[in-house]
Design a protein around this motif. Structure first.
Motif, PDB file in Angstrom:
ATOM      1  N   PRO A 464       0.807  -1.223   0.000  1.00 40.26           N
ATOM      2  CA  PRO A 464       0.000   0.000   0.000  1.00 40.26           C
ATOM      3  C   PRO A 464       0.837   1.269   0.000  1.00 40.26           C
ATOM      4  CG  PRO A 464      -0.938  -1.621   1.499  1.00 40.26           C
ATOM      5  CD  PRO A 464       0.369  -2.182   1.041  1.00 40.26           C
ATOM      6  N   ALA A 465       1.995   1.225   0.641  1.00 41.09           N
ATOM      7  CA  ALA A 465       2.855   2.418   0.679  1.00 41.09           C
ATOM      8  C   ALA A 465       3.335   2.808  -0.713  1.00 41.09           C
ATOM      9  CB  ALA A 465       4.045   2.169   1.598  1.00 41.09           C
ATOM     10  N   ASP A 466       3.503   1.822  -1.601  1.00 41.05           N
ATOM     11  CA  ASP A 466       3.957   2.119  -2.968  1.00 41.05           C
ATOM     12  C   ASP A 466       2.925   2.917  -3.745  1.00 41.05           C
ATOM     13  OD1 ASP A 466       6.432   0.725  -2.804  1.00 41.05           O
ATOM     14  OD2 ASP A 466       5.354  -1.174  -3.059  1.00 41.05           O
ATOM     15  N   LEU A 467       1.661   2.858  -3.318  1.00 38.07           N
ATOM     16  CA  LEU A 467       0.583   3.529  -4.033  1.00 38.07           C
ATOM     17  C   LEU A 467       0.366   4.962  -3.544  1.00 38.07           C
ATOM     18  CD1 LEU A 467      -2.011   0.613  -4.145  1.00 38.07           C
ATOM     19  CD2 LEU A 467      -0.224   1.167  -5.806  1.00 38.07           C
ATOM     20  N   GLU A 468       1.141   5.366  -2.542  1.00 37.08           N
ATOM     21  CA  GLU A 468       1.046   6.732  -2.040  1.00 37.08           C
ATOM     22  C   GLU A 468       1.924   7.642  -2.897  1.00 37.08           C
ATOM     23  OE1 GLU A 468      -0.999   7.733   0.367  1.00 37.08           O
ATOM     24  OE2 GLU A 468      -1.730   5.662   0.505  1.00 37.08           O
ATOM     25  N   ARG A 469       1.327   8.687  -3.398  1.00 36.89           N
ATOM     26  CA  ARG A 469       2.086   9.629  -4.220  1.00 36.89           C
ATOM     27  C   ARG A 469       3.123  10.348  -3.355  1.00 36.89           C
ATOM     28  NH1 ARG A 469      -0.118  11.438  -8.725  1.00 36.89           N
ATOM     29  NH2 ARG A 469      -2.196  11.194  -7.816  1.00 36.89           N
ATOM     30  N   GLU A 470       4.302  10.515  -3.916  1.00 37.38           N
ATOM     31  CA  GLU A 470       5.377  11.188  -3.194  1.00 37.38           C
ATOM     32  C   GLU A 470       5.971  12.284  -4.075  1.00 37.38           C
ATOM     33  OE1 GLU A 470       8.608   9.187  -0.549  1.00 37.38           O
ATOM     34  OE2 GLU A 470       9.501   9.382  -2.546  1.00 37.38           O
TER      35      GLU A 470
END
Length: 574
Positions: A464-470
């Motif tokens: 799920p963290a990979d799907l957070e925009r940064e």
């Protein structure tokens, strides 16, 4: 709300770069991009990786030299994107300078699809009757096409940069920095870069054989050809490298730097000069942005909507008037492409509003009314908006659909598709590509099976963290560095994929704002007592009085006045 992070810079790298004379700002920027010494920033051509480290390069150069001496008919089979077009143009121009009998053929994507297929081999045989086929920016996956050529007695030389599959084609010779056993240090060469290296090796081989009037090095001057200046082709290399969005490692930055130097000096190919003119760009100030967002899309428009032969002709003609006429045609096609893209993106968003699963890791879209040549751009736009891997499909031939995918950081798209083929044999009819982009073909009836299968594969590969925009920034821009000279230095840098343009993060007071062009905000901002002119593209709603913003710092030229400009890319209330 995206997470905002600051790129980190190692202390040892910072110290090494500042001790070499770089300013603290530039040292921070470069160190955060993996630069550990000032030597990596040197742009002299002698710092390019040695050609002899590329597997089979010398062998292929020798085979080509033999073919030229034997007056064999060479045929370049090009890809239909900007990388393929520029690689083809480099090959045509260089081979003709070296006495070759060479022609080209580029597949129409709507009839033949990508790569050296058996159908393309048969078409080439009927129309061009070549002795030797040279692929550029394709071929590493063309097992069946090479087999067909071998059956017909045509030898195939493959020049490519895409990742190979489980089996390599049975070609006469293959050069590809990503093929097994190749020790060439830069795995990020574009197809045009691979072709340029081949032409360097061929020139060296022909010079050794005494083919040129000026052979030098104590060799006997028995040739009749002038020694080719391959540096004349570096503007083409720069365009294809940037437009193909390959990582700008040290080697690629050198190639792009010298290509831009030629453009800025007024030494570009007529076609590149004409494309800059129709795009309204000043060649003396050309940068990577112009290559990637002004020239690349216009060149790609030919391959997306009609036939890339038009783009290749633009890059290979020496007739300035002809180049200008073709560039105008390409500009018109690009306008048509933008209109199609807007309609397709609107329908994609409408479909997502009705059916999107908020918990999904991927987005797969299909509309039988979509244009096959534009689905890659739509996938890219949707990926940017939702920060998910996206594959968009359009109708292909005979019950098939063709897809174009774009990925986010953390997911190697081609590897994900490869894993799906192993889990569901026969689902994907063919595929290929990179970490960030890929193309594939399915049966129309298998779209839903692909949709669910792709989702399952990606759920196993991402968190799920990979799907957070940064949003990555380079921290604050010191007020004393917010000068026109710094803005010009940043704007003239070689930035792109894997070596991103600097983005800063600061707090501003919004003093004045007005809508321009119906869709954008023109701003006057204040920070630490200093006034900045700013622009926020694609947003026409009022901003609050105080904002924290991630932004690019560059140069704005308007009505003969040159000034600094803050280009906002993200903002939030402060």
């Amino acid at each position: 709300m995206p997470a905002i992070t600051q790129r980190s810079a190692g202390r040892d790298s910072l110290d090494a770069l500042t001790s070499s004379g770089l300013s603290s700002l530039l040292a921070r920027i470069y160190a955060a991009r993996g630069i550990t010494s000032a030597q990596q920033l040197a742009t002299t051509l002698n710092r390019l990786h040695a050609p002899d480290t590329m597997r089979n390069l010398g062998q292929m150069a020798s085979l080509l030299a033999d073919a030229i001496a034997a007056h064999k008919k060479l045929l370049i089979i090009a890809d239909y994107d900007a990388d393929g077009a520029t690689a083809c143009a480099v090959g045509l121009r260089a081979l003709r300078m070296m006495g070759a009998d060479v022609d080209y053929l580029v597949p129409n994507r709507f009839e033949y699809g990508y790569g050296l297929t058996p159908e393309i081999v048969r078409l080439a045989t009927r129309e061009k009757a070549p002795d030797i086929i040279i692929t550029v920016d394709n071929g590493i996956a063309s097992v069946d096409g090479v087999a067909e050529a071998n059956q017909l007695g045509i030898k195939v030389l493959i020049t490519d940069h895409h990742l190979p599959g489980d089996a390599l084609p049975d070609a006469w010779c293959i050069i590809n920095p990503n093929q097994p056993g190749c020790t060439f240090p830069s795995k990020n060469l574009a197809g045009v870069g691979v072709m340029f290296y081949l032409m360097l090796a061929l020139r060296a081989e022909l010079r050794k054989r005494g083919a040129f009037v000026d052979t030098g090095a104590g060799l006997r001057n028995r040739g009749t050809l002038p020694l080719p200046n391959l540096g004349q082709l570096l503007d083409l290399v720069a365009l294809g490298t940037v437009a193909d969005v390959v990582a700008l490692d040290d080697n690629n930055r050198i190639l792009v730097h010298h290509g831009l130097q030629r453009i800025r000096a007024g030494q570009a190919q007529p076609g590149i000069s004409a494309l800059l003119s129709v795009a309204g760009r000043d060649p003396t100030r050309a940068g990577t942005y112009d290559l990637g967002f002004a020239l690349g899309p216009r060149l790609n428009a030919a391959g997306r909507l009609t036939d890339m032969s038009l783009g290749i002709e633009c890059l290979t003609t020496d007739d300035e008037q002809r180049a200008e006429a073709i560039a105008r045609e390409l500009d018109t096609l690009n306008r048509e492409r933008r209109a199609l893209e807007a309609d397709m993106q609107e329908s994609a968003l409408a479909a997502l509003e009705q059916s999107a699963d908020a918990s999904g890791y991927t987005i797969s879209l299909y509309d039988n009314q979509w244009h096959q040549g534009v689905i890659g751009i739509v996938a890219s736009r949707i990926k940017d908006r939702f920060h998910r891997p996206v594959v968009a499909f359009a109708r292909g031939n005979a019950g098939e659909i063709k897809g174009s995918g774009r990925s986010i950081r953390g997911l190697h798209l081609r590897d994900a598709l490869d894993l799906l083929t192993k889990r569901a044999p026969g689902l994907i009819l063919k595929f290929g590509g990179h970490a960030a982009a890929a193309g594939l073909t399915l049966r129309e009836s298998d779209f839903e099976a692909f949709q669910s299968g792709f989702e399952a594969v990606v759920r196993n590969l991402l968190s799920p963290a990979d799907l957070e925009r940064e949003i990555e920034t380079d921290g604050s821009l010191p007020a004393e560095c917010a000068t026109l000279d710094i803005a010009r230095e940043l704007q003239n840098g070689i930035w792109g994929q894997g070596f991103p343009e600097p983005r800063f993060l600061d707090v501003f007071d919004v003093l004045h704002q007005r809508v321009v062009g119906e869709r954008h905000l023109k701003l006057r901002l204040r920070r630490d007592g200093k006034i900045f002119e700013g622009i926020l593209f694609g947003h026409n709603e009022p901003l609050p009085g105080s904002i924290r913003a991630a932004y690019r710092f560059g140069v704005n030229e308007y009505n003969g006045v040159t000034s600094t400009q803050v280009v906002l890319e993200h903002w939030e209330c402060f």
